[in-house]
Design an enzyme around this catalytic site. Structure first.
Site, PDB file in Angstrom:
ATOM      1  CG  ASP A  13      -1.877  -1.204   1.191  1.00 53.52           C
ATOM      2  OD1 ASP A  13      -2.232  -1.657   0.097  1.00 53.52           O
ATOM      3  OD2 ASP A  13      -2.217  -1.692   2.285  1.00 53.52           O
ATOM      4  CE  LYS A  16       2.455  -2.557  -4.269  1.00 50.06           C
ATOM      5  NZ  LYS A  16       2.065  -2.119  -2.917  1.00 50.06           N
ATOM      6  N   GLY A  40      -4.564  -4.428  -3.770  1.00 52.71           N
ATOM      7  CA  GLY A  40      -5.562  -3.415  -4.095  1.00 52.71           C
ATOM      8  C   GLY A  40      -4.795  -2.171  -4.509  1.00 52.71           C
ATOM      9  CG  HIS A  41      -2.015  -2.229  -6.971  1.00 52.28           C
ATOM     10  ND1 HIS A  41      -1.063  -2.754  -7.798  1.00 52.28           N
ATOM     11  CD2 HIS A  41      -1.771  -2.740  -5.746  1.00 52.28           C
ATOM     12  CE1 HIS A  41      -0.279  -3.556  -7.100  1.00 52.28           C
ATOM     13  NE2 HIS A  41      -0.696  -3.582  -5.860  1.00 52.28           N
ATOM     14  CD  GLN A 222       0.816  -8.890  -2.329  1.00 57.27           C
ATOM     15  OE1 GLN A 222       1.502  -9.610  -3.038  1.00 57.27           O
ATOM     16  NE2 GLN A 222      -0.427  -8.586  -2.631  1.00 57.27           N
ATOM     17  CE  LYS A 329      -1.655   8.039   1.440  1.00 56.41           C
ATOM     18  NZ  LYS A 329      -2.559   6.925   1.790  1.00 56.41           N
ATOM     19  N   GLY A 413      -0.319  13.874  -3.599  1.00 55.33           N
ATOM     20  CA  GLY A 413      -1.761  13.646  -3.623  1.00 55.33           C
ATOM     21  C   GLY A 413      -2.046  12.420  -4.464  1.00 55.33           C
TER      22      GLY A 413
HETATM   23  P1  GDP Z   1      -0.801   0.240  -3.565  1.00 57.79           P
HETATM   24  O1  GDP Z   1      -1.401  -1.020  -3.066  1.00 57.79           O
HETATM   25  O2  GDP Z   1       0.670   0.313  -3.299  1.00 57.79           O
HETATM   26  O3  GDP Z   1      -1.116   0.518  -4.997  1.00 57.79           O
HETATM   27  O4  GDP Z   1      -1.457   1.418  -2.699  1.00 57.79           O
HETATM   28  P2  GDP Z   1      -3.036   1.565  -2.355  1.00 57.79           P
HETATM   29  O5  GDP Z   1      -3.755   2.003  -3.567  1.00 57.79           O
HETATM   30  O6  GDP Z   1      -3.533   0.358  -1.636  1.00 57.79           O
HETATM   31  O7  GDP Z   1      -2.962   2.695  -1.248  1.00 57.79           O
HETATM   32  C1  GDP Z   1      -2.417   3.941  -1.528  1.00 57.79           C
HETATM   33  C2  GDP Z   1      -3.500   5.011  -1.280  1.00 57.79           C
HETATM   34  O8  GDP Z   1      -2.907   6.277  -1.216  1.00 57.79           O
HETATM   35  C3  GDP Z   1      -4.501   5.095  -2.403  1.00 57.79           C
HETATM   36  O9  GDP Z   1      -5.736   5.471  -1.876  1.00 57.79           O
HETATM   37  C4  GDP Z   1      -3.933   6.188  -3.296  1.00 57.79           C
HETATM   38  O10 GDP Z   1      -4.929   6.846  -4.059  1.00 57.79           O
HETATM   39  C5  GDP Z   1      -3.362   7.109  -2.270  1.00 57.79           C
HETATM   40  N1  GDP Z   1      -2.185   7.890  -2.677  1.00 57.79           N
HETATM   41  C6  GDP Z   1      -1.144   7.534  -3.475  1.00 57.79           C
HETATM   42  N2  GDP Z   1      -0.212   8.508  -3.497  1.00 57.79           N
HETATM   43  C7  GDP Z   1      -0.670   9.486  -2.697  1.00 57.79           C
HETATM   44  C8  GDP Z   1      -0.132  10.751  -2.264  1.00 57.79           C
HETATM   45  O11 GDP Z   1       0.965  11.152  -2.612  1.00 57.79           O
HETATM   46  N3  GDP Z   1      -0.904  11.479  -1.406  1.00 57.79           N
HETATM   47  C9  GDP Z   1      -2.122  11.059  -0.970  1.00 57.79           C
HETATM   48  N4  GDP Z   1      -2.790  11.839  -0.138  1.00 57.79           N
HETATM   49  N5  GDP Z   1      -2.633   9.887  -1.343  1.00 57.79           N
HETATM   50  C10 GDP Z   1      -1.926   9.096  -2.176  1.00 57.79           C
HETATM   51  P1  IMO Z   2      -0.925  -4.233  -2.183  1.00 60.34           P
HETATM   52  O1  IMO Z   2      -0.467  -4.819  -3.492  1.00 60.34           O
HETATM   53  C1  IMO Z   2      -0.938  -4.561   2.162  1.00 60.34           C
HETATM   54  C2  IMO Z   2      -0.947  -8.629   3.820  1.00 60.34           C
HETATM   55  C3  IMO Z   2      -2.158  -9.128   4.573  1.00 60.34           C
HETATM   56  C4  IMO Z   2      -1.487 -10.057   5.575  1.00 60.34           C
HETATM   57  C5  IMO Z   2      -0.374 -10.687   4.756  1.00 60.34           C
HETATM   58  C6  IMO Z   2      -0.712 -12.038   4.159  1.00 60.34           C
HETATM   59  O2  IMO Z   2      -2.227  -3.520  -2.279  1.00 60.34           O
HETATM   60  O3  IMO Z   2       0.156  -3.431  -1.552  1.00 60.34           O
HETATM   61  P2  IMO Z   2      -2.264 -12.784   2.122  1.00 60.34           P
HETATM   62  O4  IMO Z   2      -3.722 -12.570   1.869  1.00 60.34           O
HETATM   63  O5  IMO Z   2      -1.368 -12.237   1.084  1.00 60.34           O
HETATM   64  O6  IMO Z   2      -1.946 -14.221   2.445  1.00 60.34           O
HETATM   65  O7  IMO Z   2      -1.973 -11.968   3.501  1.00 60.34           O
HETATM   66  O8  IMO Z   2      -0.105  -9.771   3.709  1.00 60.34           O
HETATM   67  N1  IMO Z   2      -1.207  -8.144   2.447  1.00 60.34           N
HETATM   68  C7  IMO Z   2      -1.160  -6.846   2.094  1.00 60.34           C
HETATM   69  N2  IMO Z   2      -0.966  -5.730   2.837  1.00 60.34           N
HETATM   70  N3  IMO Z   2      -1.071  -4.462   0.814  1.00 60.34           N
HETATM   71  C8  IMO Z   2      -1.245  -5.571   0.058  1.00 60.34           C
HETATM   72  O9  IMO Z   2      -1.239  -5.526  -1.289  1.00 60.34           O
HETATM   73  C9  IMO Z   2      -1.338  -6.828   0.695  1.00 60.34           C
HETATM   74  N4  IMO Z   2      -1.519  -8.094   0.263  1.00 60.34           N
HETATM   75  C10 IMO Z   2      -1.435  -8.883   1.342  1.00 60.34           C
HETATM   76  O10 IMO Z   2      -2.848  -8.065   5.199  1.00 60.34           O
HETATM   77  O11 IMO Z   2      -0.891  -9.300   6.599  1.00 60.34           O
HETATM   78 MG    MG Z   3      -2.950  -1.656  -1.838  1.00 58.66          MG
END
Ligand code: GDP
Ligand code: IMO
Ligand code: MG
Length: 431
Positions: A13, A16, A40-41, A222, A329, A413
């Site tokens: 998270d 990416k 979840g991207h 991840q 962020k 952002g």
């Molecule tokens: P990922 O799994 O690495 O793709 O990240 P996620 O999408 O799960 O979580 C990142 C969250 O931060 C998402 O809601 C993005 O829209 C948000 N985000 C990404 N870059 C920034 C940033 O620079 N600032 C803010 N405020 N939000 C961001």
């Molecule tokens: P993205 O790609 C954050 C965490 C789970 C748990 C551990 C193992 O959005 O960054 P799993 O279901 O993979 O067997 O769970 O890994 N986990 C993540 N945490 N971002 C993710 O993906 C994750 N995918 C799995 O919360 O701790």
């Molecule tokens: Mg994510």
């Protein structure tokens, strides 16, 4: 043969999805190389938000060929739903390709994931319950079903009969009902029929693109600290998010990778169980959760938050051979009177600054902090280093110095355009 890898440097998270979408503007293929719909991207374009679990984040660009590589575990129902969701929002999906070697997450994998977590009690990992561990387990045990198998009824029948004999016995141990062969077989055949146009040898596609000198971006899911081998085992996922995973899971050789882009969040977050040495259970932690909207993209769970940790940062830069960092962020830190970074741990009487490869040691690690002056300015409108307040520039420069590699972009952002491209030595000059 320029292949670039994007990987997370923390516990997932890191943002990416945003970075992949941003950098996909200049490439022709974007390849997911590991993980499954545990990911979840998020990609935000104007006032539209896309949450992607399996389809590579570059797919929102019309020119991109999105590829799901052999190292990914695919839940066909999630994939079909995601294709439908994207098409209903006007995103053309006909160029998507899924590796015939990618393993299928079957419904019994999902059931087993949930059952094991429930049985583990306090020892639970806190998985996403998407069947990731059980599916990768079957891959290693050579009892898995692959995407290509869905297209061959005879092969599918024999693989599924063999798998179900064992799975139903294990499910019974957990007191769960058995899966019935005929209905699962007919479901699997129908997934295969619907996904047939997408299933192919994706390694050949990636290699052909590289041979034509087209740019290929490999998108990790991840993060490094959730890596099966380099993370906080057993509190990890069941694949290799590190850049090396892009080779095995994406179908490229190590010498074809010319660049590794590490994505770093300006503070730490973690979902699920396992050590997070800098975790904050105070009002600063609450600020990070609420201002940063730190709720899981896949499960909606509240993410645990804490200060940035320099100790695993160096570990992550090393094991991924990171060439540059995208820092995300930083806007979320605005308004805090001071900003801290962890520079070492006190473990018993010892002071350490090397990442201990043991979750048990990390559980006992008390962070040692450096403190930076905070800033109040809203950073979301900044588009150059010079527009950042001096305190924020000092924070960014310290991260760059510790990592030992350049920061190429600073994200202020979620939206595509809320990004500062760091050019040349402007970061150094800004110090
Ligand atoms: P990922 O799994 O690495 O793709 O990240 P996620 O999408 O799960 O979580 C990142 C969250 O931060 C998402 O809601 C993005 O829209 C948000 N985000 C990404 N870059 C920034 C940033 O620079 N600032 C803010 N405020 N939000 C961001
Ligand atoms: P993205 O790609 C954050 C965490 C789970 C748990 C551990 C193992 O959005 O960054 P799993 O279901 O993979 O067997 O769970 O890994 N986990 C993540 N945490 N971002 C993710 O993906 C994750 N995918 C799995 O919360 O701790
Ligand atoms: Mg994510």
């Amino acid at each position: 043969m320029p292949a670039s890898v994007i990987c997370g440097l923390q516990w997932g998270d890191e943002g990416k999805g945003k970075v992949t979408d941003l950098l996909a503007a200049d490439v022709s293929l974007v390849v997911r190389y590991q993980g499954g719909d545990n990911a979840g991207h998020t990609v935000v374009i104007g006032d539209e938000t896309f949450k992607l679990h399996l389809v590579p984040s570059g797919a929102l660009h019309e020119h991109i060929r999105p590829i799901i590589g052999p190292g990914v575990v695919v839940n066909p129902r999630t994939l079909l739903d995601e294709i439908q969701m994207l098409e209903s929002r006007g995103i053309e999906m006909s160029k998507l390709r899924v590796s015939s070697s990618a393993h299928v997450i079957m419904p019994y994998h999902v059931a087993l994931d949930g059952a094991r977590e429930a049985a583990a009690g306090d020892g639970m990992i806190g998985t996403t319950k998407r069947g990731i561990g059980p599916a990768y387990g079957d891959r290693a045990w050579r009892t898995g079903i692959r995407m290509g198998d869905l297209l061959d009824p005879d092969l599918l029948r024999s693989r599924l009969i063999a798998a179900l004999t064992e799975k139903n016995a294990v499910l019974a141990l957990y007191g769960l009902p058995a899966f019935e062969f005929e209905s699962l077989f007919s479901d699997a055949l129908s997934w295969g029929q619907r996904l047939a146009p997408f299933i192919t040898d994706t390694t050949a596609i990636v290699q052909a693109a590289l041979a034509r000198d087209e740019l290929v971006l490999l998108e990790g899911a991840q993060g490094t600290l959730l890596d099966l081998d380099h993370g906080t085992y057993p509190y990890v996922t069941s694949s290799n998010p590190v850049a090396g995973g892009a080779c095995t899971g994406g179908g490229v050789g190590p010498r074809q990778i010319t660049e590794v882009i590490g994505v770093l969040k300006a503070y730490s977050t973690r979902v699920g169980a396992g050590p997070l040495p800098t975790e904050l259970n105070d009002e600063v932690g609450a600020h990070l959760v609420e201002t940063g909207r730190e709720y899981g993209t896949t499960t909606g769970r509240r993410r645990r938050c804490g200060w940035l940790d320099f100790v695993p940062l160096r570990h992550a830069v090393q094991v991924n051979s990171v060439s540059s960092i995208v820092l995300n962020k930083i806007d979320i830190l605005s308004g805090l009177p001071e900003v801290k970074v962890c520079v070492g741990y006190r473990v018993g009487n010892e002071l350490i600054d090397e990442w201990p490869m043991s979750a048990a040691v990390l559980e006992r690690a008390a962070p040692v902090y450096d403190t930076f002056e905070g800033w109040t300015q809203d950073l979301r409108g900044c588009r150059s280093i010079e527009e950042l307040p001096a305190a924020a520039r000092r924070y960014v420069a310290a991260i760059e110095q510790r990592a030992g590699v350049p920061i190429s972009h600073i994200s202020v952002g979620p939206e595509r355009t809320q990004t500062i491209a760091v050019r040349g030595d402007s970061l150094v000059a800004a110090r």
